[in-house]
Design an enzyme around this catalytic site. Sequence first.
Site, mmCIF file in Angstrom:
data_model
loop_
_atom_site.group_PDB
_atom_site.id
_atom_site.type_symbol
_atom_site.label_atom_id
_atom_site.label_comp_id
_atom_site.label_asym_id
_atom_site.label_seq_id
_atom_site.Cartn_x
_atom_site.Cartn_y
_atom_site.Cartn_z
ATOM 1 N N TRP A 61 0.817 -1.221 0.000
ATOM 2 C CA TRP A 61 0.000 0.000 0.000
ATOM 3 C C TRP A 61 0.843 1.260 0.000
ATOM 4 O O TRP A 61 0.346 2.332 -0.317
ATOM 5 C CB TRP A 61 -0.903 0.017 1.248
ATOM 6 C CG TRP A 61 -0.124 -0.255 2.511
ATOM 7 C CD1 TRP A 61 0.044 -1.476 3.111
ATOM 8 C CD2 TRP A 61 0.654 0.675 3.281
ATOM 9 N NE1 TRP A 61 0.871 -1.356 4.200
ATOM 10 C CE2 TRP A 61 1.250 -0.045 4.335
ATOM 11 C CE3 TRP A 61 0.887 2.052 3.185
ATOM 12 C CZ2 TRP A 61 2.076 0.559 5.277
ATOM 13 C CZ3 TRP A 61 1.714 2.646 4.123
ATOM 14 C CH2 TRP A 61 2.301 1.908 5.154
ATOM 15 N N LYS A 81 -2.351 -8.467 -7.836
ATOM 16 C CA LYS A 81 -3.113 -8.454 -6.591
ATOM 17 C C LYS A 81 -2.565 -7.327 -5.721
ATOM 18 O O LYS A 81 -1.526 -7.449 -5.093
ATOM 19 C CB LYS A 81 -2.989 -9.791 -5.843
ATOM 20 C CG LYS A 81 -4.034 -9.901 -4.760
ATOM 21 C CD LYS A 81 -3.531 -10.549 -3.491
ATOM 22 C CE LYS A 81 -2.695 -9.669 -2.613
ATOM 23 N NZ LYS A 81 -3.289 -8.419 -2.102
ATOM 24 N N GLY A 90 6.740 -6.157 -0.263
ATOM 25 C CA GLY A 90 6.024 -6.120 1.007
ATOM 26 C C GLY A 90 6.956 -6.498 2.134
ATOM 27 O O GLY A 90 8.180 -6.317 2.041
ATOM 28 N N GLU A 143 11.047 -7.751 -3.045
ATOM 29 C CA GLU A 143 11.462 -6.428 -2.545
ATOM 30 C C GLU A 143 10.865 -6.310 -1.157
ATOM 31 O O GLU A 143 9.658 -6.124 -1.000
ATOM 32 C CB GLU A 143 10.923 -5.322 -3.454
ATOM 33 C CG GLU A 143 11.455 -5.354 -4.866
ATOM 34 C CD GLU A 143 12.916 -4.996 -4.977
ATOM 35 O OE1 GLU A 143 13.529 -4.582 -3.978
ATOM 36 O OE2 GLU A 143 13.455 -5.156 -6.076
ATOM 37 N N LEU A 144 11.702 -6.433 -0.132
ATOM 38 C CA LEU A 144 11.170 -6.618 1.222
ATOM 39 C C LEU A 144 11.511 -5.447 2.140
ATOM 40 O O LEU A 144 11.817 -4.361 1.684
ATOM 41 C CB LEU A 144 11.670 -7.959 1.764
ATOM 42 C CG LEU A 144 11.415 -9.142 0.809
ATOM 43 C CD1 LEU A 144 12.031 -10.422 1.347
ATOM 44 C CD2 LEU A 144 9.935 -9.337 0.529
ATOM 45 N N CYS A 184 10.342 1.867 2.505
ATOM 46 C CA CYS A 184 11.288 0.800 2.827
ATOM 47 C C CYS A 184 12.726 1.305 2.844
ATOM 48 O O CYS A 184 13.575 0.697 3.468
ATOM 49 C CB CYS A 184 11.129 -0.346 1.850
ATOM 50 S SG CYS A 184 11.178 0.225 0.157
ATOM 51 N N GLU A 197 12.129 -2.769 12.060
ATOM 52 C CA GLU A 197 11.774 -1.754 11.060
ATOM 53 C C GLU A 197 10.696 -0.866 11.703
ATOM 54 O O GLU A 197 9.741 -1.376 12.280
ATOM 55 C CB GLU A 197 11.218 -2.458 9.819
ATOM 56 C CG GLU A 197 10.964 -1.525 8.663
ATOM 57 C CD GLU A 197 10.415 -2.236 7.416
ATOM 58 O OE1 GLU A 197 9.786 -3.297 7.551
ATOM 59 O OE2 GLU A 197 10.618 -1.719 6.315
HETATM 60 P P1 NAD Z 1 2.667 -6.980 3.647
HETATM 61 O O1 NAD Z 1 3.743 -7.973 3.469
HETATM 62 O O2 NAD Z 1 1.752 -7.121 4.794
HETATM 63 O O3 NAD Z 1 1.733 -6.913 2.367
HETATM 64 C C1 NAD Z 1 2.258 -6.793 1.066
HETATM 65 C C2 NAD Z 1 1.326 -7.485 0.080
HETATM 66 O O4 NAD Z 1 1.278 -8.873 0.386
HETATM 67 C C3 NAD Z 1 -0.125 -6.987 0.121
HETATM 68 O O5 NAD Z 1 -0.634 -7.004 -1.195
HETATM 69 C C4 NAD Z 1 -0.813 -8.064 0.945
HETATM 70 O O6 NAD Z 1 -2.181 -8.161 0.660
HETATM 71 C C5 NAD Z 1 -0.072 -9.291 0.474
HETATM 72 N N1 NAD Z 1 -0.146 -10.457 1.367
HETATM 73 C C6 NAD Z 1 -0.202 -10.473 2.711
HETATM 74 N N2 NAD Z 1 -0.238 -11.755 3.157
HETATM 75 C C7 NAD Z 1 -0.190 -12.546 2.055
HETATM 76 C C8 NAD Z 1 -0.181 -13.954 1.847
HETATM 77 N N3 NAD Z 1 -0.226 -14.814 2.867
HETATM 78 N N4 NAD Z 1 -0.122 -14.433 0.579
HETATM 79 C C9 NAD Z 1 -0.066 -13.580 -0.464
HETATM 80 N N5 NAD Z 1 -0.075 -12.236 -0.338
HETATM 81 C C10 NAD Z 1 -0.124 -11.725 0.912
HETATM 82 O O7 NAD Z 1 3.432 -5.593 3.674
HETATM 83 P P2 NAD Z 1 2.812 -4.133 3.864
HETATM 84 O O8 NAD Z 1 2.601 -3.877 5.291
HETATM 85 O O9 NAD Z 1 1.660 -3.920 2.935
HETATM 86 O O10 NAD Z 1 4.006 -3.234 3.295
HETATM 87 C C11 NAD Z 1 5.023 -2.768 4.104
HETATM 88 C C12 NAD Z 1 6.303 -3.561 3.914
HETATM 89 O O11 NAD Z 1 6.694 -3.529 2.549
HETATM 90 C C13 NAD Z 1 7.448 -2.997 4.691
HETATM 91 O O12 NAD Z 1 8.171 -4.005 5.313
HETATM 92 C C14 NAD Z 1 8.300 -2.329 3.619
HETATM 93 O O13 NAD Z 1 9.639 -2.181 3.965
HETATM 94 C C15 NAD Z 1 8.067 -3.209 2.446
HETATM 95 N N6 NAD Z 1 8.329 -2.518 1.193
HETATM 96 C C16 NAD Z 1 9.437 -2.880 0.480
HETATM 97 C C17 NAD Z 1 9.742 -2.230 -0.695
HETATM 98 C C18 NAD Z 1 10.950 -2.649 -1.483
HETATM 99 O O14 NAD Z 1 10.995 -2.343 -2.647
HETATM 100 N N7 NAD Z 1 11.906 -3.334 -0.907
HETATM 101 C C19 NAD Z 1 8.927 -1.212 -1.171
HETATM 102 C C20 NAD Z 1 7.803 -0.861 -0.427
HETATM 103 C C21 NAD Z 1 7.519 -1.548 0.760
#
Ligand code: NAD
Length: 476
Positions: free
Chosen positions: A145, A169, A223, A245-246, A279, A380
């Site tokens: 998001w 998704k 994520g 990308e985490l 991130c 984080e």
């Molecule tokens: P999140 O991991 O909770 O969610 C990310 C995505 O994964 C969402 O679309 C969510 O619906 C989906 N998801 C959640 N559980 C799932 C499952 N079991 N199976 C499949 N999909 C699933 O992360 P968030 O809170 O939305 O985002 C924040 C995180 O993202 C932070 O840790 C941030 O550092 C990271 N981030 C990394 C980058 C990068 O490029 N490295 C960029 C932006 C954000």
Amino acid sequence: MLFIGGEWSESSTGAFFDSTDPATGEVLGQAADGTPQDMKRAIAAAQEAFPAWAAKTAYERAAILMKAYALMNAKRDELATLMTKEQGKPIRMARTEVGYAADFLSWFAEEAKRVYGQTIPSSRANHRFMVLQQPVGVAAAITPWNYPISMLTRKIGPALAAGCTIVVKPAEQTPLCAIATIKILEEAGVPAGVVNLVTTNDPVNVGEEILTNPAVRKISFTGSTEVGKLIASKAAATMKRVSMELGGHAPFIVFADADPVNAAKGAAALKSLNTGQACISQNRLFVHKSIAAEFTKVLTERMASFPAGHGLDDKVTVGPLIDQQALDKMQRQVDDAVAKGATVTTGGKRLTENGLDKGLFWAPTVITNVTEDMLIYREETFGPMVPVIEFDDDDDVVAMANDTAYGLAAYVYTPDLSRAWKTAEALQFGMIGVNDINPTSAAVPFGGIKESGLGREGAREGIMEYLDSKVLGISL
Ligand code: NAD
């Protein structure tokens, strides 16, 4: 609505879920609550569309991406306004993100034309080797998001350029931004089934369909590290390619010879990026003890001066956090740090005055006297809060910076080229800003090492993630 096989439709259950403004709690609109069956249909549509899309020339695919690029730029203000309402980032930053998002479309439109193969000398005289690059097939994008439009184009751009079709998704917090992005691709003339969107409030079960469906050959995920590990492990069962990308835990090192005022201004600006929900935002400020007092004073003043409010107000620098959990995390980290002896020099609390109580606002926060045993040193943060940690010795600070499982971004402030270079080489991170808070662009590889990820997005590397090498051994 879902977008599957070129048609907008409701979900198989007809259910919807709300999208809300995190600054006010107001419902902005609704999105179709897609199911695993919907995702299955989307993957089938992508599979059907794949051969014809892959057979188009790179020039044809590039022309469509360039059209989408132009449309996205033309709609920049409209998209930015929607993003500010749905995700909360201040409008100036939302406009910047839309520009960044569009850049991935034009960058990969150009890269489509440069998918070069190779010829490799053979040890046999009457023999030749050639290597072709071919699209991997159906790709899937799972996006967060915090950058709700650019994280889509950073995946859709290279997938389409390479000749892959894709199912998307998006995060459940920002479905309207995803719908607006997909509409642009539709308007640009992307053929039916080439891009498919399944919005859902049930990421676990819809995600499961992506992870287990054998037609999906590639997953690009952005994520949290926690979910990324789960996805990578499940994708292994059908040996899908993954890019990850985490999360990050970026160190920001200010050496003794740096200008403390300039470095503090940089640190404050970086921490306000997307209200700290980035991130690559720094999570740990390491400052040489000889300049720590001045650095902290300026940082505190600047962080305290950032106006908080609804991002649509042009003067606002600090928007809301995305949800209650994010706010709770700030409180937990502050309480833990203070209980273990840290000092809060500004902020450290939720903002509720002047109507901010309807949203989830956290005061920009600086914490000093931070020690290794505090949560904020390890976790984080993902909000407008930063700890200042003093150091004495160059080697020590590099070891401290590397003492994390994350390896996404890092920052170094010093006018000494030799010190900057040596430190950058020693830091175990994928992106290093040297006297710079923005080491990103569509043209450079974005990504992390260690538990911050796998693979790279953007740049030349970005398109390679969607291509397989195929060798031709030819007897003459
Ligand atoms: P999140 O991991 O909770 O969610 C990310 C995505 O994964 C969402 O679309 C969510 O619906 C989906 N998801 C959640 N559980 C799932 C499952 N079991 N199976 C499949 N999909 C699933 O992360 P968030 O809170 O939305 O985002 C924040 C995180 O993202 C932070 O840790 C941030 O550092 C990271 N981030 C990394 C980058 C990068 O490029 N490295 C960029 C932006 C954000």
